[in-house]
Design an enzyme around this catalytic site. Structure first.
Site, PDB file in Angstrom:
ATOM      1  N   ASP A   1      12.878  -1.144  -0.835  1.00 49.82           N
ATOM      2  CA  ASP A   1      11.615  -0.476  -0.518  1.00 49.82           C
ATOM      3  C   ASP A   1      10.664  -0.647  -1.698  1.00 49.82           C
ATOM      4  OD1 ASP A   1       9.681   1.062   0.799  1.00 49.82           O
ATOM      5  OD2 ASP A   1      10.992   2.792   1.102  1.00 49.82           O
TER       6      ASP A   1
ATOM      7  N   HIS B   1       0.663   3.475   0.139  1.00 49.75           N
ATOM      8  CA  HIS B   1       0.116   4.283   1.239  1.00 49.75           C
ATOM      9  C   HIS B   1      -1.407   4.161   1.340  1.00 49.75           C
ATOM     10  CE1 HIS B   1       3.858   6.946   2.126  1.00 49.75           C
ATOM     11  NE2 HIS B   1       4.124   5.658   2.099  1.00 49.75           N
TER      12      HIS B   1
ATOM     13  N   GLU C   1      11.227   5.863   8.715  1.00 47.86           N
ATOM     14  CA  GLU C   1      11.458   6.261   7.320  1.00 47.86           C
ATOM     15  C   GLU C   1      10.353   7.177   6.826  1.00 47.86           C
ATOM     16  OE1 GLU C   1      11.190   5.851   2.846  1.00 47.86           O
ATOM     17  OE2 GLU C   1       9.704   5.527   4.402  1.00 47.86           O
ATOM     18  N   GLU C   2       9.124   6.832   7.190  1.00 46.71           N
ATOM     19  CA  GLU C   2       7.962   7.555   6.640  1.00 46.71           C
ATOM     20  C   GLU C   2       7.878   9.005   7.122  1.00 46.71           C
ATOM     21  OE1 GLU C   2       6.312   6.472   4.262  1.00 46.71           O
ATOM     22  OE2 GLU C   2       6.267   4.287   4.320  1.00 46.71           O
TER      23      GLU C   2
ATOM     24  N   HIS D   1      12.793  -0.471   5.839  1.00 46.83           N
ATOM     25  CA  HIS D   1      12.177   0.179   6.995  1.00 46.83           C
ATOM     26  C   HIS D   1      11.003  -0.608   7.577  1.00 46.83           C
ATOM     27  CE1 HIS D   1       8.638   2.312   5.067  1.00 46.83           C
ATOM     28  NE2 HIS D   1       9.406   2.358   3.998  1.00 46.83           N
TER      29      HIS D   1
ATOM     30  N   ASP E   1       4.467  -1.491   2.226  1.00 48.43           N
ATOM     31  CA  ASP E   1       5.479  -0.435   2.383  1.00 48.43           C
ATOM     32  C   ASP E   1       5.780  -0.339   3.882  1.00 48.43           C
ATOM     33  OD1 ASP E   1       7.033   1.832   2.365  1.00 48.43           O
ATOM     34  OD2 ASP E   1       5.417   3.195   1.779  1.00 48.43           O
TER      35      ASP E   1
HETATM   36 CO    CO Z   1       6.112   4.800   2.332  1.00 46.90          CO
HETATM   37 ZN    ZN Z   2       8.638   2.762   2.083  1.00 47.01          ZN
END
Ligand code: CO
Ligand code: ZN
Length: 343
Positions: A222, A308, A199-200, A68, A170
């Site tokens: 990922d 994150h 995706e998030e 992603h 990420d």
């Molecule tokens: Co993420």
């Molecule tokens: Zn991710």
């Protein structure tokens, strides 16, 4: 043959991570990746939601590779008379970690997240936070930003030993792994590399891309969490121990046949790997494997600390192992094994 991470193009990774791409605004990343991979594929296009799809023609079975492009961030909900911005979060953002972070808008305007006076720390809620972009009134602020504009967390790309730290590892690290595998693959299968959007916020791009492509097999790339920091939540995955093969997360239970195939290929090629059981979160394969009548899917995960946050940390050797594993899987007879029930 396992390569060392030193041969990978980490300058390219730096530019990938520093690009602006909160969920729903991935077009800058799309452009950047398109320029880089065009010479390596037969066809490249964007679909309705904005997924970037790079096709490498082959024969027989079709394999979808998903990583992603989007990253977590914030969206402006309100601009007050003094020029302070109120906001909501995009993706899994922890409010307690937000005070005094820097955010960057698409036009490069920077802001600091401020916090109202709190009577006690537990009063910290999203509505107590605001963004200060240095404007002194609503009119001045609106020259730079508008309600609905998004921003990402600022976090430079740095190397520390064999570890790399940046915002948006990420999942630009997954995009990077997919791109490196695309550049070197000699696979004869029909390959569709999909750089997914959103995706998030719920695996959204992967869902429509999988439906349209209808692959015989899908592999997502990922990040995953680790259990190797002081008093971390107990988890087997450690930084520097190799690519992780997903067994379980909240979005998918990997078929035993697929995880066995992935591990056998890793072992055969002397690629370090570890099993990933993730008790929180999910990734694109979660949406992909539930598409149509079901699509066989696996996940290669890159172990990452501080996921994150603006300082997500990965290990160069794990990245190299993930590239090696993806490249090896794409050249292996996995899709045929699916047919005769051996996988
Ligand atoms: Co993420
Ligand atoms: Zn991710």
């Amino acid at each position: 043959m396992t390569r060392t991470y030193a041969t990978l193009d980490f300058n390219f990774l730096e530019r990938l991570t520093q690009g602006f791409g909160p969920s729903g605004s991935e077009e800058g990343i799309t452009e950047f990746i398109t320029d880089e991979i065009r010479p390596y594929c037969d066809e490249i296009f964007s679909d309705t939601l904005g997924n970037l799809i790079a096709v490498k023609n082959g024969t027989g079975k079709k394999i979808m590779i998903a990583a992603h492009m989007d990253e977590i961030g914030i969206m402006i909900t309100h601009i007050d008379e003094d020029g302070f911005l109120r906001f909501t979060t995009i993706g899994g953002v922890h409010v307690t970690e937000l005070p005094h972070r820097r955010v960057r808008f698409k036009n490069d305007r920077l802001g600091t997240i401020g916090v109202e006076k709190l009577d006690k720390p537990s009063d910290l809620k999203l509505e107590k936070l605001y963004i200060d972009i240095g404007a002194s009134a609503r009119t001045g602020a609106k020259e730079w930003v508008e309600v609905g504009d998004t921003a990402v967390f600022a976090g430079e790309f740095e190397q520390s030993g064999k570890r790399f730290i940046s915002k948006a590892m990420d999942d630009r690290i997954g995009c990077f792994v997919a791109i490196e595998a695309l550049k070197r693959t000699k696979s004869t299968y029909h390959l569709a590399f999909v750089f997914t959007v959103q995706e998030e916020v719920g695996l959204r791009g992967a869902q429509t891309a999988a439906y349209a492509l209808d692959p015989d097999l899908a592999l997502a790339v990922d990040v995953t969490l680790t259990g190797d920091t002081p008093k971390a939540h107990r988890m087997e995955v450690k930084l520097g121990r190799g690519a992780a093969i997903k067994v379980y997360d909240r979005s998918m239970v990997t078929s035993p046949k697929i995880k066995r195939w992935m591990a056998e290929v890793a072992a055969r090629e002397n690629i370090p790997y570890q099993w990933e059981v993730l008790e929180a979160g999910g990734t694109d394969s979660g949406a992909i494997h539930l598409t149509k009548g079901g699509i066989p899917a696996g996940v290669i995960s890159i172990p990452a600390r501080y996921v994150h946050s603006p300082a997500e940390m990965v290990d160069g050797e794990d990245v190299a192992a993930a590239v090696d594993l993806l490249a090896a899987l794409l050249e292996d007879g996995g899709p045929e094994l699916l047919d005769n029930g051996n996988i």
